[in-house]
Design an enzyme around this catalytic site. Structure first.
Site, PDB file in Angstrom:
ATOM      1  N   GLY A  46       0.779  -1.237   0.000  1.00  0.00           N
ATOM      2  CA  GLY A  46       0.000   0.000   0.000  1.00  0.00           C
ATOM      3  C   GLY A  46       0.810   1.286   0.000  1.00  0.00           C
ATOM      4  O   GLY A  46       0.309   2.334  -0.402  1.00  0.00           O
ATOM      5  N   ASP A 104      -3.755   1.794  11.524  1.00  0.00           N
ATOM      6  CA  ASP A 104      -5.153   1.602  11.912  1.00  0.00           C
ATOM      7  C   ASP A 104      -5.172   1.173  13.388  1.00  0.00           C
ATOM      8  O   ASP A 104      -5.130   2.016  14.275  1.00  0.00           O
ATOM      9  CB  ASP A 104      -5.751   0.551  10.966  1.00  0.00           C
ATOM     10  CG  ASP A 104      -7.243   0.323  11.140  1.00  0.00           C
ATOM     11  OD1 ASP A 104      -7.883   1.077  11.880  1.00  0.00           O
ATOM     12  OD2 ASP A 104      -7.776  -0.620  10.539  1.00  0.00           O
ATOM     13  N   LYS A 132      -5.281   6.669  11.820  1.00  0.00           N
ATOM     14  CA  LYS A 132      -6.645   6.694  12.377  1.00  0.00           C
ATOM     15  C   LYS A 132      -6.550   6.653  13.889  1.00  0.00           C
ATOM     16  O   LYS A 132      -6.557   5.569  14.481  1.00  0.00           O
ATOM     17  CB  LYS A 132      -7.422   5.452  11.911  1.00  0.00           C
ATOM     18  CG  LYS A 132      -7.724   5.373  10.426  1.00  0.00           C
ATOM     19  CD  LYS A 132      -8.496   4.080  10.140  1.00  0.00           C
ATOM     20  CE  LYS A 132      -8.812   3.903   8.679  1.00  0.00           C
ATOM     21  NZ  LYS A 132      -9.401   2.578   8.387  1.00  0.00           N
ATOM     22  N   VAL A 154     -10.554   3.713   3.715  1.00  0.00           N
ATOM     23  CA  VAL A 154     -10.105   4.583   2.621  1.00  0.00           C
ATOM     24  C   VAL A 154      -9.311   3.777   1.597  1.00  0.00           C
ATOM     25  O   VAL A 154      -8.820   2.679   1.896  1.00  0.00           O
ATOM     26  CB  VAL A 154      -9.216   5.747   3.142  1.00  0.00           C
ATOM     27  CG1 VAL A 154     -10.008   6.708   3.991  1.00  0.00           C
ATOM     28  CG2 VAL A 154      -8.009   5.208   3.904  1.00  0.00           C
ATOM     29  N   ASP A 160      -5.577  -0.172  -1.322  1.00  0.00           N
ATOM     30  CA  ASP A 160      -6.526  -0.931  -2.141  1.00  0.00           C
ATOM     31  C   ASP A 160      -7.743  -1.393  -1.359  1.00  0.00           C
ATOM     32  O   ASP A 160      -7.767  -1.387  -0.130  1.00  0.00           O
ATOM     33  CB  ASP A 160      -5.837  -2.182  -2.702  1.00  0.00           C
ATOM     34  CG  ASP A 160      -5.618  -3.238  -1.618  1.00  0.00           C
ATOM     35  OD1 ASP A 160      -5.091  -2.885  -0.544  1.00  0.00           O
ATOM     36  OD2 ASP A 160      -5.992  -4.408  -1.834  1.00  0.00           O
ATOM     37  N   ARG A 166      -6.061   1.149  -6.168  1.00  0.00           N
ATOM     38  CA  ARG A 166      -4.740   1.721  -5.854  1.00  0.00           C
ATOM     39  C   ARG A 166      -4.395   2.873  -6.792  1.00  0.00           C
ATOM     40  O   ARG A 166      -3.635   3.767  -6.448  1.00  0.00           O
ATOM     41  CB  ARG A 166      -3.645   0.650  -6.008  1.00  0.00           C
ATOM     42  CG  ARG A 166      -3.740  -0.507  -5.025  1.00  0.00           C
ATOM     43  CD  ARG A 166      -2.446  -1.326  -5.087  1.00  0.00           C
ATOM     44  NE  ARG A 166      -2.588  -2.658  -4.513  1.00  0.00           N
ATOM     45  CZ  ARG A 166      -2.425  -2.937  -3.222  1.00  0.00           C
ATOM     46  NH1 ARG A 166      -2.149  -1.990  -2.376  1.00  0.00           N
ATOM     47  NH2 ARG A 166      -2.552  -4.174  -2.778  1.00  0.00           N
TER      48      ARG A 166
HETATM   49  P1  5GP Z   1      -3.251  -2.138  11.570  1.00  0.00           P
HETATM   50  O1  5GP Z   1      -2.366  -3.304  11.821  1.00  0.00           O
HETATM   51  O2  5GP Z   1      -2.692  -0.812  12.055  1.00  0.00           O
HETATM   52  O3  5GP Z   1      -4.654  -2.367  12.085  1.00  0.00           O
HETATM   53  O4  5GP Z   1      -3.484  -2.040  10.020  1.00  0.00           O
HETATM   54  C1  5GP Z   1      -2.497  -1.593   9.167  1.00  0.00           C
HETATM   55  C2  5GP Z   1      -2.714  -2.113   7.783  1.00  0.00           C
HETATM   56  O5  5GP Z   1      -4.101  -2.356   7.520  1.00  0.00           O
HETATM   57  C3  5GP Z   1      -2.275  -1.098   6.756  1.00  0.00           C
HETATM   58  O6  5GP Z   1      -0.928  -1.253   6.415  1.00  0.00           O
HETATM   59  C4  5GP Z   1      -3.225  -1.368   5.612  1.00  0.00           C
HETATM   60  O7  5GP Z   1      -2.699  -2.403   4.800  1.00  0.00           O
HETATM   61  C5  5GP Z   1      -4.479  -1.883   6.265  1.00  0.00           C
HETATM   62  N1  5GP Z   1      -5.516  -0.835   6.452  1.00  0.00           N
HETATM   63  C6  5GP Z   1      -5.938  -0.315   7.612  1.00  0.00           C
HETATM   64  N2  5GP Z   1      -6.912   0.589   7.423  1.00  0.00           N
HETATM   65  C7  5GP Z   1      -7.113   0.637   6.083  1.00  0.00           C
HETATM   66  C8  5GP Z   1      -8.008   1.405   5.243  1.00  0.00           C
HETATM   67  O8  5GP Z   1      -8.811   2.238   5.668  1.00  0.00           O
HETATM   68  N3  5GP Z   1      -7.894   1.166   3.903  1.00  0.00           N
HETATM   69  C9  5GP Z   1      -7.024   0.282   3.377  1.00  0.00           C
HETATM   70  N4  5GP Z   1      -7.029   0.154   2.045  1.00  0.00           N
HETATM   71  N5  5GP Z   1      -6.176  -0.456   4.131  1.00  0.00           N
HETATM   72  C10 5GP Z   1      -6.224  -0.274   5.475  1.00  0.00           C
END
Ligand code: 5GP
Length: 177
Positions: A46, A104, A132, A154, A160, A166
């Site tokens: 991403g 996230d 976030k 998003v 994606d 993307r």
């Molecule tokens: P975390 O481990 O912080 O929960 O998530 C991180 C990963 O989740 C990011 O690198 C991404 O790949 C994916 N991700 C989290 N939120 C989003 C979002 O709103 N949109 C997209 N496309 N990917 C997200």
């Protein structure tokens, strides 16, 4: 309204806003890492546009390497963390800057940081395009944030939805129907 697979999205952060913020972050890095020969670790997939745009605006001697991790399926973050692939160059004693697309829950970055720190770099900082804050489960140190966003899905600018979306210059946000 922009349709991607079965979901609807609208523009949220324009290409101009992204480029302006990326230039600001790169300027901070140029100042802070001057003479330090930093190593950028870009987290694929991403972040590929963010990595490229940051790198184009960094004008000090530096290197870039790419890592891959996948902890995400569909539109909700999962607790499943897979292996971090691609850390095959020594980072011991290096000044490392991790480039992420979005933080996230913080689980992915927490795992990456623990893996990277185990290799004894001289320093580690994190730059993420999107953050976030209200989704945080594991707090992680983030030094450069492009944009703080609401807790909604998003895509675009490299991010994606099941592989699609993307190729948008701007960030799009999901619209509830
Ligand atoms: P975390 O481990 O912080 O929960 O998530 C991180 C990963 O989740 C990011 O690198 C991404 O790949 C994916 N991700 C989290 N939120 C989003 C979002 O709103 N949109 C997209 N496309 N990917 C997200």
């Amino acid at each position: 309204m922009i349709q991607v697979l079965d979901l609807k999205f609208k523009e949220y952060i324009t290409a101009e806003q992204i480029q302006a913020r990326v230039r600001e972050i790169a300027e901070e890095l140029n100042t802070k890492y001057s003479g330090k020969n930093p190593l950028f670790l870009g987290i694929l997939n991403g972040s590929f546009m963010f990595i490229a745009d940051i790198f184009k605006n960094v004008n000090i001697p530096c290197e870039v390497s790419f890592l891959k991790i996948n902890s995400y399926q569909d539109t909700s973050s999962t607790e499943k963390i897979k292996e971090l692939i691609g850390l095959n160059q020594s980072i011991e004693g290096r000044h490392v800057i991790i480039l992420e697309d979005i933080v996230d829950t913080g689980r992915t970055l927490d795992y990456i940081l623990r893996t990277v720190l185990a290799q004894k770099p001289a320093s580690v900082e994190v730059a993420t395009l999107l953050y976030k804050p209200s989704a945080t489960i594991i707090p992680v140190p983030i030094h450069y944030v492009g944009f703080e966003i609401e807790n909604q899905f998003v895509l675009g600018y490299g991010l994606d939805y099941n592989g699609y979306g993307r190729n948008s210059n701007s960030i799009l946000i999901k619209v509830d129907e």
